[in-house]
Design a protein around this motif. Structure first.
Motif, PDB file in Angstrom:
ATOM      1  N   ILE A 293       0.839  -1.203   0.000  1.00 49.37           N
ATOM      2  CA  ILE A 293       0.000   0.000   0.000  1.00 49.37           C
ATOM      3  C   ILE A 293       0.878   1.259   0.000  1.00 49.37           C
ATOM      4  CG2 ILE A 293      -2.017  -1.035   1.102  1.00 49.37           C
ATOM      5  CD1 ILE A 293      -0.933   0.221   3.766  1.00 49.37           C
ATOM      6  N   THR A 294       2.122   1.120  -0.435  1.00 51.23           N
ATOM      7  CA  THR A 294       3.073   2.230  -0.355  1.00 51.23           C
ATOM      8  C   THR A 294       2.519   3.514  -0.958  1.00 51.23           C
ATOM      9  OG1 THR A 294       4.883   0.631  -0.486  1.00 51.23           O
ATOM     10  CG2 THR A 294       5.431   2.946  -0.893  1.00 51.23           C
ATOM     11  N   GLY A 295       1.902   3.415  -2.122  1.00 51.87           N
ATOM     12  CA  GLY A 295       1.415   4.611  -2.807  1.00 51.87           C
ATOM     13  C   GLY A 295       0.286   5.314  -2.096  1.00 51.87           C
ATOM     14  N   SER A 296      -0.400   4.633  -1.180  1.00 49.50           N
ATOM     15  CA  SER A 296      -1.543   5.214  -0.482  1.00 49.50           C
ATOM     16  C   SER A 296      -1.174   5.892   0.832  1.00 49.50           C
ATOM     17  CB  SER A 296      -2.594   4.127  -0.188  1.00 49.50           C
ATOM     18  OG  SER A 296      -3.075   3.552  -1.372  1.00 49.50           O
ATOM     19  N   VAL A 297       0.070   5.706   1.303  1.00 47.90           N
ATOM     20  CA  VAL A 297       0.428   6.203   2.635  1.00 47.90           C
ATOM     21  C   VAL A 297       1.735   7.006   2.585  1.00 47.90           C
ATOM     22  CG1 VAL A 297      -0.830   4.461   3.951  1.00 47.90           C
ATOM     23  CG2 VAL A 297       1.450   3.919   3.102  1.00 47.90           C
ATOM     24  N   PRO A 298       1.775   8.107   1.839  1.00 52.06           N
ATOM     25  CA  PRO A 298       3.023   8.862   1.702  1.00 52.06           C
ATOM     26  C   PRO A 298       3.546   9.428   3.013  1.00 52.06           C
ATOM     27  CG  PRO A 298       1.172  10.101   0.810  1.00 52.06           C
ATOM     28  CD  PRO A 298       0.679   8.709   1.050  1.00 52.06           C
ATOM     29  N   GLU A 299       2.649   9.709   3.969  1.00 53.98           N
ATOM     30  CA  GLU A 299       3.124  10.246   5.237  1.00 53.98           C
ATOM     31  C   GLU A 299       3.941   9.210   6.009  1.00 53.98           C
ATOM     32  OE1 GLU A 299      -1.291   9.298   6.161  1.00 53.98           O
ATOM     33  OE2 GLU A 299       0.099   9.251   4.465  1.00 53.98           O
ATOM     34  N   LEU A 300       3.558   7.928   5.897  1.00 52.55           N
ATOM     35  CA  LEU A 300       4.337   6.873   6.532  1.00 52.55           C
ATOM     36  C   LEU A 300       5.668   6.671   5.819  1.00 52.55           C
ATOM     37  CD1 LEU A 300       1.591   4.180   7.292  1.00 52.55           C
ATOM     38  CD2 LEU A 300       2.313   6.140   8.671  1.00 52.55           C
ATOM     39  N   VAL A 301       5.648   6.750   4.509  1.00 57.19           N
ATOM     40  CA  VAL A 301       6.885   6.619   3.723  1.00 57.19           C
ATOM     41  C   VAL A 301       7.874   7.715   4.104  1.00 57.19           C
ATOM     42  CG1 VAL A 301       7.863   6.745   1.396  1.00 57.19           C
ATOM     43  CG2 VAL A 301       5.743   5.465   1.800  1.00 57.19           C
ATOM     44  N   ASP A 302       7.401   8.945   4.174  1.00 58.25           N
ATOM     45  CA  ASP A 302       8.284  10.072   4.514  1.00 58.25           C
ATOM     46  C   ASP A 302       8.847   9.915   5.928  1.00 58.25           C
ATOM     47  OD1 ASP A 302       7.744  11.139   2.042  1.00 58.25           O
ATOM     48  OD2 ASP A 302       6.273  12.602   2.772  1.00 58.25           O
ATOM     49  N   LEU A 303       8.020   9.463   6.848  1.00 56.59           N
ATOM     50  CA  LEU A 303       8.466   9.311   8.229  1.00 56.59           C
ATOM     51  C   LEU A 303       9.570   8.258   8.327  1.00 56.59           C
ATOM     52  CD1 LEU A 303       6.228   9.161  11.353  1.00 56.59           C
ATOM     53  CD2 LEU A 303       7.885   7.350  10.978  1.00 56.59           C
ATOM     54  N   VAL A 304       9.384   7.116   7.688  1.00 57.11           N
ATOM     55  CA  VAL A 304      10.374   6.038   7.776  1.00 57.11           C
ATOM     56  C   VAL A 304      11.645   6.410   7.014  1.00 57.11           C
ATOM     57  CG1 VAL A 304      10.827   3.616   7.199  1.00 57.11           C
ATOM     58  CG2 VAL A 304       8.614   4.283   8.158  1.00 57.11           C
ATOM     59  N   ALA A 305      11.501   7.150   5.920  1.00 54.47           N
ATOM     60  CA  ALA A 305      12.668   7.576   5.151  1.00 54.47           C
ATOM     61  C   ALA A 305      13.561   8.509   5.963  1.00 54.47           C
ATOM     62  CB  ALA A 305      12.225   8.269   3.868  1.00 54.47           C
ATOM     63  N   ALA A 306      12.996   9.161   6.979  1.00 52.39           N
ATOM     64  CA  ALA A 306      13.763  10.107   7.785  1.00 52.39           C
ATOM     65  C   ALA A 306      14.381   9.469   9.033  1.00 52.39           C
ATOM     66  CB  ALA A 306      12.858  11.269   8.210  1.00 52.39           C
ATOM     67  N   LEU A 307      14.135   8.184   9.271  1.00 56.84           N
ATOM     68  CA  LEU A 307      14.694   7.535  10.454  1.00 56.84           C
ATOM     69  C   LEU A 307      16.216   7.406  10.338  1.00 56.84           C
ATOM     70  CD1 LEU A 307      12.099   4.660  11.054  1.00 56.84           C
ATOM     71  CD2 LEU A 307      12.255   6.858  12.243  1.00 56.84           C
ATOM     72  N   PRO A 308      16.941   7.414  11.463  1.00 60.66           N
ATOM     73  CA  PRO A 308      18.410   7.389  11.446  1.00 60.66           C
ATOM     74  C   PRO A 308      18.970   5.984  11.200  1.00 60.66           C
ATOM     75  CG  PRO A 308      17.628   7.442  13.702  1.00 60.66           C
ATOM     76  CD  PRO A 308      16.404   7.563  12.843  1.00 60.66           C
ATOM     77  N   CYS A 309      18.808   5.474   9.975  1.00 60.23           N
ATOM     78  CA  CYS A 309      19.309   4.154   9.617  1.00 60.23           C
ATOM     79  C   CYS A 309      19.422   4.066   8.112  1.00 60.23           C
ATOM     80  CB  CYS A 309      18.368   3.064  10.132  1.00 60.23           C
ATOM     81  SG  CYS A 309      16.697   3.156   9.432  1.00 60.23           S
ATOM     82  N   THR A 310      20.034   3.000   7.638  1.00 58.17           N
ATOM     83  CA  THR A 310      20.099   2.755   6.191  1.00 58.17           C
ATOM     84  C   THR A 310      19.161   1.638   5.763  1.00 58.17           C
ATOM     85  OG1 THR A 310      21.968   1.252   6.505  1.00 58.17           O
ATOM     86  CG2 THR A 310      22.483   3.567   6.005  1.00 58.17           C
ATOM     87  N   SER A 311      18.874   0.697   6.681  1.00 63.39           N
ATOM     88  CA  SER A 311      17.913  -0.366   6.367  1.00 63.39           C
ATOM     89  C   SER A 311      17.196  -0.769   7.651  1.00 63.39           C
ATOM     90  CB  SER A 311      18.603  -1.576   5.747  1.00 63.39           C
ATOM     91  OG  SER A 311      19.501  -2.187   6.648  1.00 63.39           O
TER      92      SER A 311
END
Length: 507
Positions: free
Chosen positions: A237-255
């Motif tokens: 459901i990645t395309g439906s939840v951009p706010e979750l995508v942005d939040l996880v993309a900003a976490l202090p990790c690479t994977s």
């Protein structure tokens, strides 16, 4: 192998209540399949083509029905090739070609084979609950421990792929399955507990007591800049939840791979109704209604897989990577603190708590005892088997629901009761419009459904009863809501229903 052999095995498995007999029937079949036949055969016996949805429904099938063949001639490979071609059809002329392919396939099928194909293509054969039995059969055929097969299935997410690997490559092929960031794994599930005290004492207090949210399960994968979000059924459901995508993309990790829940909140910070959260999951794009994640597990962090680590270690990793987005919880509380956490969860508008064994690994895809969910009221997720036409004010509406619990050995759901309580006018209208889309048959009094819809039922308990085949009946059952996020394979089992019997009744 002739396709008729698959059909005969499916019938044999479906007509016995014995788990041992089911496993033996499946093992006998698996032992004589050619390597290329394993994936399609296992997929069909679990209730769906290995190609997934292939664009064929009741209307298309009705237009393609022809007289059956007199004798079996179709092979497993014939049917699998036809499904592959059907799945690839698109564009101008595809409707006619689809009808032509189906007519050819059905024309080569006997009466029993036609019935199986129609049920398979319309979802009426879906038997996700058969997974446990099939896993045992694969293990027996390959001469491997069942736990080895279960773990590979957990990581691959596809039983057919796991079976093919086990039967062609043995243990070495199964151990090659690893947690792969970007590929979802089957989620660990919680079992209902009779009470907070029972769940707490089960683990000697070495527990985490966390809020149980009325949200939707999510599994989030991030590799470098790429983030993918999946539901509990592994649908992306990645395309439906951009706010979750942005939040996880900003976490202090690479994977990272995170497990959790997401829900919509009102302006006061309290959870919105479950249906509002779920409305986002079916959307093609973001709505104004924002979702908030609450993570409760970390399965991978910066190159290190944590599935086999105890929960305490996984929570340490979660604290390092997403401390601001952890689900509210307390570690190793005493009795008073555990009770205070339960009361705080209810006061905040949530369902209750989940009590988790801090020493347990992540057992994906299993509803074991390491996670215990505690609610103030008993609730069960049951399968809707049918509905009776109402009378009086409900004349013209499908009303009284027939409810079934999942057979853990892959059989048809086992009826445990009926109810019309809790049905609002809006739900009555919805049921009357929706149920015919899942219709298996009907008579003058009721419409009987394929086992596809899951409903959450609140009840005062259960009692021993000879009225239903499971030997138990629900007491004062009432509808809470439908669960579009769950399939029939995720409904509560007859064992979970029986576990609610009073001690004097359960023996």
């Amino acid at each position: 192998m002739l396709f008729s052999t698959i059909v005969a095995t499916s019938r044999a498995v479906g007509t016995t209540r014995s788990r041992r007999t089911k496993v033996e029937e499946l093992r006998s079949l698996l032992a004589v399949l050619e390597p290329v036949e394993v994936e399609p055969a296992v997929s069909w016996l679990a209730g769906e083509p290995r190609q997934g949805r292939i664009g064929v429904g009741w209307r298309t099938l009705a237009g393609a029905r022809v007289d059956p063949a007199d004798a079996p001639s179709l092979t497993v490979s014939d049917v699998d090739r036809a499904f592959t071609e059907l799945a690839g059809l698109a564009g101008t002329g595809s409707t006619g070609r689809r009808r032509e392919l189906l007519a050819t396939l059905l024309g080569a099928a006997t009466t029993a084979e036609q019935e199986f194909l129609v049920r398979l293509l319309t979802g009426d054969l879906r038997q996700g609950a058969l997974e446990g039995v099939m896993t045992d059969a694969v293990a027996a055929t390959a001469g491997l421990p069942a736990e080895t097969v279960r773990r590979a299935f957990m990581l691959s997410g596809q039983l057919s792929v796991t079976a093919a690997a086990a039967l062609t490559g043995g243990a070495d092929a199964l151990t090659a399955f690893r947690l792969e960031v970007g590929r979802p794994i089957r989620p660990m599930l919680a079992s209902p507990a009779p009470s907070l005290a029972d769940a707490y004492s089960r683990f000697g207090g070495d527990v985490s007591v966390e809020y149980k949210l009325d949200g939707a399960r999510i599994q989030v994968h991030r590799h470098d800049e790429t983030v993918r979000v999946f539901t509990r059924t592994l649908r992306e459901i990645t395309g439906s939840v951009p706010e979750l995508v942005d939040l996880v993309a900003a976490l202090p990790c690479t994977s990272v791979v995170l497990d959790g829940e997401t829900l919509a909140l009102d302006p006061a910070g309290r959870p919105r109704p479950f249906q509002e959260t779920m409305s986002r999951f079916g959307a093609e794009s973001a709505h104004d209604l924002l979702l908030h994640p609450y993570f409760f597990d970390c399965l991978h962090l910066d190159g290190v897989d944590l599935l086999d680590a105890p929960l305490a270690e996984r929570l340490d990793a979660l604290q390092r990577v997403a401390p601001e987005h952890r689900i509210p919880g307390v570690l190793q509380p005493d009795d008073a603190a555990a009770k205070a956490q339960f009361e705080a969860a209810l006061a905040a508008g949530h369902e209750g708590v989940v009590v988790k064994d801090l020493t347990a690994p992540y057992a994906a895809g299993r509803r074991g005892r390491a996670w215990q969910k505690v609610k103030p009221e008993h609730t069960l997720d049951l399968v809707v088997l049918g509905a009776e036409w109402g009378y009086g004010r409900r004349t013209g509406y499908l009303s009284n629901l027939h409810l079934g619990a999942r057979d853990p050995d892959g059989g048809e759901p086992i009826m445990v009761g009926k109810t019309f309580k809790g049905l609002t006018d809006a739900l009555l209208q919805w049921q009357t419009e929706e149920f015919p889309r899942h219709e298996r048959s009907r008579d003058a009094h009721a419409v009987y459904l394929r086992p596809e819809l899951v409903v959450e039922i609140e009840l005062d308990g259960v009692q021993v009863s000879p009225r239903y085949p499971g030997g138990v009946a629900l007491r004062f059952a009432r509808v809470v809501r439908y669960r579009p996020d769950k399939t029939a394979a995720e409904a509560d089992t007859i064992d979970a229903v029986r576990a609610l019997l009073p001690a004097t009744d359960s023996g």
